[in-house]
Design an enzyme around this catalytic site. Structure first.
Site, mmCIF file in Angstrom:
data_model
loop_
_atom_site.group_PDB
_atom_site.id
_atom_site.type_symbol
_atom_site.label_atom_id
_atom_site.label_comp_id
_atom_site.label_asym_id
_atom_site.label_seq_id
_atom_site.Cartn_x
_atom_site.Cartn_y
_atom_site.Cartn_z
ATOM 1 N N CYS A 101 15.457 84.689 31.094
ATOM 2 C CA CYS A 101 15.008 83.754 30.500
ATOM 3 C C CYS A 101 15.332 82.994 31.720
ATOM 4 C CB CYS A 101 16.453 83.301 29.004
ATOM 5 S SG CYS A 101 15.452 81.362 28.826
ATOM 6 N N TYR A 126 46.788 49.117 44.078
ATOM 7 C CA TYR A 126 48.429 49.550 43.338
ATOM 8 C C TYR A 126 49.418 50.312 43.664
ATOM 9 C CZ TYR A 126 46.416 54.089 41.733
ATOM 10 O OH TYR A 126 45.352 55.337 42.090
ATOM 11 N N CYS A 136 20.981 83.830 23.826
ATOM 12 C CA CYS A 136 19.446 84.273 24.357
ATOM 13 C C CYS A 136 19.310 85.253 24.562
ATOM 14 C CB CYS A 136 18.675 82.643 24.687
ATOM 15 S SG CYS A 136 17.123 84.151 25.414
ATOM 16 N N CYS A 192 12.183 80.134 25.957
ATOM 17 C CA CYS A 192 11.297 81.414 25.929
ATOM 18 C C CYS A 192 10.770 82.415 24.701
ATOM 19 C CB CYS A 192 11.920 82.666 26.656
ATOM 20 S SG CYS A 192 13.223 83.541 26.097
ATOM 21 N N ASP A 222 40.507 53.647 35.048
ATOM 22 C CA ASP A 222 39.735 54.757 35.633
ATOM 23 C C ASP A 222 38.952 55.325 36.521
ATOM 24 O OD1 ASP A 222 39.648 57.745 34.475
ATOM 25 O OD2 ASP A 222 38.417 56.742 32.277
ATOM 26 N N SER A 253 51.343 62.274 41.206
ATOM 27 C CA SER A 253 50.811 61.735 39.692
ATOM 28 C C SER A 253 51.580 61.200 38.898
ATOM 29 C CB SER A 253 50.331 63.217 39.221
ATOM 30 O OG SER A 253 49.817 63.723 38.037
ATOM 31 N N LEU A 254 51.596 61.463 38.099
ATOM 32 C CA LEU A 254 52.197 60.314 36.636
ATOM 33 C C LEU A 254 52.429 60.944 35.287
ATOM 34 C CD1 LEU A 254 50.677 56.694 36.635
ATOM 35 C CD2 LEU A 254 52.494 57.363 37.747
ATOM 36 N N GLU A 260 42.542 52.369 43.524
ATOM 37 C CA GLU A 260 41.340 53.203 42.334
ATOM 38 C C GLU A 260 40.221 52.872 42.349
ATOM 39 O OE1 GLU A 260 43.313 55.777 40.465
ATOM 40 O OE2 GLU A 260 42.152 56.300 39.507
ATOM 41 N N TYR A 272 24.701 34.516 52.549
ATOM 42 C CA TYR A 272 25.624 35.358 52.956
ATOM 43 C C TYR A 272 24.917 36.628 53.671
ATOM 44 C CZ TYR A 272 28.809 39.440 52.851
ATOM 45 O OH TYR A 272 29.800 40.330 53.325
ATOM 46 N N LYS A 330 45.704 51.861 33.935
ATOM 47 C CA LYS A 330 45.385 52.571 34.575
ATOM 48 C C LYS A 330 44.213 52.290 34.538
ATOM 49 C CE LYS A 330 46.978 57.344 34.549
ATOM 50 N NZ LYS A 330 45.147 58.320 34.459
ATOM 51 N N LYS A 386 48.898 56.692 27.676
ATOM 52 C CA LYS A 386 47.953 57.058 27.377
ATOM 53 C C LYS A 386 47.549 56.089 26.039
ATOM 54 C CE LYS A 386 46.150 60.079 29.744
ATOM 55 N NZ LYS A 386 45.364 59.696 30.849
ATOM 56 N N LYS A 390 56.103 50.659 36.130
ATOM 57 C CA LYS A 390 56.479 51.417 37.366
ATOM 58 C C LYS A 390 57.842 50.628 37.521
ATOM 59 C CE LYS A 390 52.354 51.698 39.274
ATOM 60 N NZ LYS A 390 51.330 51.461 40.681
ATOM 61 N N ARG A 449 42.446 61.363 47.402
ATOM 62 C CA ARG A 449 43.921 61.673 46.719
ATOM 63 C C ARG A 449 43.939 63.579 46.746
ATOM 64 N NH1 ARG A 449 45.892 64.340 42.877
ATOM 65 N NH2 ARG A 449 48.311 64.385 42.394
ATOM 66 N N GLU A 488 51.124 47.856 34.163
ATOM 67 C CA GLU A 488 49.611 47.453 34.838
ATOM 68 C C GLU A 488 48.809 48.211 34.394
ATOM 69 O OE1 GLU A 488 49.500 49.856 38.732
ATOM 70 O OE2 GLU A 488 51.682 48.339 39.686
ATOM 71 N N CYS A 542 14.601 81.118 20.925
ATOM 72 C CA CYS A 542 14.732 80.715 22.513
ATOM 73 C C CYS A 542 13.582 79.440 21.983
ATOM 74 C CB CYS A 542 15.404 81.763 23.499
ATOM 75 S SG CYS A 542 14.942 80.355 24.813
HETATM 76 S S1 IVH Z 1 50.578 54.712 40.633
HETATM 77 C C1 IVH Z 1 53.995 57.061 41.470
HETATM 78 N N1 IVH Z 1 49.123 53.125 39.407
HETATM 79 O O1 IVH Z 1 46.373 57.651 37.587
HETATM 80 C C2 IVH Z 1 52.308 56.274 41.711
HETATM 81 N N2 IVH Z 1 48.207 54.915 39.252
HETATM 82 O O2 IVH Z 1 47.891 59.671 36.063
HETATM 83 C C3 IVH Z 1 51.174 57.397 41.180
HETATM 84 N N3 IVH Z 1 46.128 55.463 38.545
HETATM 85 O O3 IVH Z 1 46.159 59.969 40.589
HETATM 86 C C4 IVH Z 1 50.270 55.919 40.890
HETATM 87 N N4 IVH Z 1 45.407 53.430 38.222
HETATM 88 O O4 IVH Z 1 44.657 58.057 40.107
HETATM 89 C C5 IVH Z 1 49.418 54.097 39.688
HETATM 90 N N5 IVH Z 1 47.819 51.110 38.520
HETATM 91 C C6 IVH Z 1 48.335 52.384 38.577
HETATM 92 C C7 IVH Z 1 46.863 53.501 39.040
HETATM 93 C C8 IVH Z 1 47.275 54.397 38.446
HETATM 94 C C9 IVH Z 1 45.750 54.735 38.164
HETATM 95 C C10 IVH Z 1 45.537 56.727 38.365
HETATM 96 C C11 IVH Z 1 45.924 57.254 39.958
HETATM 97 C C12 IVH Z 1 46.644 58.571 39.755
HETATM 98 C C13 IVH Z 1 46.941 58.961 38.437
HETATM 99 C C14 IVH Z 1 47.706 59.721 38.355
#
Ligand code: IVH
Length: 675
Positions: free
Chosen positions: A431, A226, A426, A411, A116, A81-82, A174, A35, A114, A314, A290, A135, A112, A408
């Site tokens: 300090c 995603y 302190c 110091c 991090d 956001s969710l 992500e 490569y 989520k 969560k 979703k 974002r 799916e 402390c």
């Molecule tokens: S969908 C309307 N899918 O979670 C769709 N988000 O709490 C919005 N995230 O800002 C996002 N994995 O940063 C989606 N499979 C996934 C995800 C995902 C991580 C994050 C993303 C979003 C946050 C929302």
């Protein structure tokens, strides 16, 4: 010439194909050495024939000239956001809401992991990667194109593998770092004497937000895609169809995606992912469900910042057992002493944890924590690991009770606990630990945002006795800086430039930068709105401060104490004399929490005038109308309101009293009375 062009094209295709095999299909076809050879050959050609060098060439992943600042990008379609579901009940509620909200009986949900990491948007014009952004607040983000280009699993040119290329395509995903890569990266950071990252997410964020993309290029960033923004020329009827199209274009998609049709299937998916969570090579903090059909998604629609058709389930925080080897008293910028437990390193969810915060003495006493104790440690998302509880059954008798020292450790001054608060402090405002902490805070992104003034440099400047407080920063000369270890002409000039740039700021930034205990960015803004000048704030009485909405007794006292100290007053004067000026602080998009909303006021308002009310809503992005209609979002009812209130009730609009309206403005939180 065509021969050369063809050769270059062939090399690009070979390299892109190798990338695709490696990152998308997980099936490498050539070795790393092969490569590298291909890449080097392409580089040579492009050097000799620069006219054939294009932005989508795989050679462009090495990073380019460092930026001074990221520019901002407004997303064509906001990145939503969710909402979170914290337990099974809330997942079932979500399912029931969807069922009730849809005219059809049947629907599917795509489940799916989520991831991090950090959400980004990638933009392609006619198949070529042209820009990418973070974002941000969902409306605008930072333009991090240079950095995203370095991520090998992001295609710079879309593949047309049995799929059409849209003229414009926006893909969201992500960016993350693998757990193993994260540990290696931290080892490298340690070797280089640099600060280590708290977790893979922070490492990914820090790497993506590098102004020098050559540094980003060295970080092991990856992406899972995603979600779709704009797409011109190709349409999808389901989310799953879109997910299936992504790898054809060359985007990585997480392999653990499934379809669910019942709440039981959703729970099974949740439990399955939670069970394998530790074995995955990347951090996930939940699952996302979703609605699959795009027309059903459209029918369900959005709330203000979250879709009705998706939810995040969560996970519980991850816990492990380990032993406390030592407890260290760490001194913060306000002199506050925070006991930190040094742990026998333990892997929690695949990441090694060796420190955890113990907060304060009360917490240690309440949890009955001793040095040498075996304890349960918890890692929850972004948060610093915490000690959940001690396990007294495992004591051998050699454990030692811990008390915060009365001197402390930095110091040697007295450490005293203020009776009213849980913190020891302190007492020496000189300090070095406090000075360093307060200068770092002053320079930080949310305060004066002094680019290039990181922890290391602050320590150097204080240890060399060049600065003793935040104001001293603005009196530094380049020649003085040049005397510092490893400080070159260019870095010194850059720092002087950054300091000068930071002088033009907003009052709220300066207020939060001063490090007055209990005052953060939000209160900084509240105080700026109220006082409009630093002088007025400095002279304000306790009563005047306490009268302000959002300023309680503790905050009022804290401000009073801060400005009663002659040393602090002098620092402020010195700062202003250095040439700090304020621009009227613009309301950031983040604060425009009423964006796009329409208000109608009816009846007599008693504590504010109509005009004031109008200014308030406009300031936060909304507008007012004189008559009530289906499009009205909020109707504020004063005294003796008449027909408009009646109509609002009939239309089932969000109705609120004057008091509720003022509370909404002050708390910057949207009331949604209508469900
Ligand atoms: S969908 C309307 N899918 O979670 C769709 N988000 O709490 C919005 N995230 O800002 C996002 N994995 O940063 C989606 N499979 C996934 C995800 C995902 C991580 C994050 C993303 C979003 C946050 C929302």
């Amino acid at each position: 010439m065509d021969k050369i062009k063809n050769k270059i094209l062939k090399l690009k295709n070979q390299i892109n194909q190798a990338n695709h095999q490696y990152y998308i299909l997980d099936n490498p076809i050539i070795s790393d050495t092969q490569y590298d050879l291909l890449l080097r050959e392409l580089q040579e050609y492009e050097k000799t024939y620069p006219k054939y060098l294009t932005s989508d060439s795989p050679t462009q992943r090495v990073g380019s000239t460092p930026l001074k600042k990221f520019s901002t990008t407004t997303h064509r379609i906001p990145l939503l956001s969710l909402d979170n579901a914290m337990n099974t009940g809330e997942i079932r509620d979500f399912y029931a809401r969807i069922k009730k909200g849809l005219p059809e009986e049947s629907f599917e949900l795509i489940a799916e992991p989520k991831i991090d990491g950090l959400a980004v948007e990638l933009v392609y014009e006619n198949g070529i990667f042209v820009s990418g952004s973070t974002r941000g607040d969902g409306i605008t983000g930072e333009n991090i194109t240079q950095n995203l280009r370095t991520i090998r699993s992001i295609p710079l040119k879309l593949r047309d593998d049995k799929i059409q290329i849209p003229s414009l395509l926006e893909v969201r995903g992500e960016v993350y770092i693998n757990k193993k890569d994260f540990e290696k990266l931290n080892d490298r950071q340690l070797d280089a004497g640099k600060q280590i990252f708290a977790n893979p997410r922070n490492a990914a964020a820090g790497s993506l937000r590098q102004l020098n993309s050559k540094i980003t290029a060295k970080r092991p960033l990856k992406i899972f895609c995603y979600s779709l923004g704009t797409c011109t020329g190709v349409t999808f009827s389901t989310h799953l169809d879109f997910l299936k199209a992504l790898p054809k274009w060359g985007f990585p998609v997480n392999p653990l995606i499934e379809t669910c049709r019942t709440p039981e299937q959703m729970e099974n998916y949740h439990n399955k992912l939670e069970a394998i969570r530790d074995d995955l090579d990347y951090d996930i903090d939940g699952v996302v469900y979703k609605v699959n059909s795009i027309s059903q998604q459209k029918f369900l629609g959005l709330k203000s910042r979250t879709p009705r058709w998706a939810i995040a389930g969560k996970f519980k925080a991850q816990q492990e057992i380990t032993q406390i080897l030592e407890i260290e008293a760490s001194i913060g910028r306000t002199g506050a002493v925070t006991p930190v437990a040094h742990l026998k390193p333990v892997s929690i969810g695949g990441v090694t944890v060796s420190n955890a915060t113990l907060h304060n003495q009360d917490e240690i006493d309440r949890k009955d924590i001793h040095i040498g104790d075996w304890v349960i440690i918890q890692r929850a998302g972004d948060v610093i690991p915490q000690v959940v509880k001690a396990i007294p059954e495992r004591r051998t008798g050699n454990e030692i009770a811990y008390k915060i020292p009365n001197r402390c450790p930095i110091c040697n001054s007295q450490v005293i606990r203020d009776e009213k608060e849980a913190k020891h402090r302190c007492q020496n405002i000189n300090c070095p630990a406090q000075i360093k902490g307060s200068i770092q805070h002053f320079a930080s992104k949310n305060c004066m945002d002094i680019d290039g003034l990181g922890q290391k440099l602050v320590y150097q400047l204080v240890d060399e006795g060049l600065i003793n407080n935040v104001a001293d920063l603005y009196y530094l000369h380049k020649d003085t800086l040049l005397k510092l270890d490893r400080m070159g002409e260019k870095s010194a000039q850059n720092l002087i430039d950054s300091l000068n740039i930071s002088k033009k700021t907003s009052l709220s930034r300066l207020i939060s930068a001063l490090g007055i205990p209990n005052i953060g960015r939000h209160l900084g803004k509240v105080l700026e709105n109220h006082f409009e000048s630093l002088d007025k704030l400095m002279e304000a009485s306790f009563e005047q401060l306490n009268e302000i909405d959002g300023v309680g007794q503790i905050v009022a006292q804290s401000i009073k104490n801060f400005f009663s100290d002659e040393k602090n007053r002098l620092t402020v004067i010195k700062l202003l004399e250095a040439g700090i000026t304020f621009k009227t602080s613009e309301i950031s998009n983040d604060d425009k929490f009423l964006n796009g909303k329409t208000f109608v006021f009816t009846g007599t308002l008693t504590s504010i005038t109509r005009n004031e009310a109008k200014e308030m809503v406009e300031k936060y992005g909304a507008r007012t109308a004189s008559s009530v209609s289906k499009k009205t979002n909020y109707v504020v009812i004063g005294e003796n309101a008449g027909s408009k209130a009646e109509k609002a009730r009939k239309l089932e609009l969000n109705i609120m009293s004057e008091k509720e309206f003022i509370h909404m403005i002050n708390s910057r939180k949207i009331y949604s009375l209508k469900v």
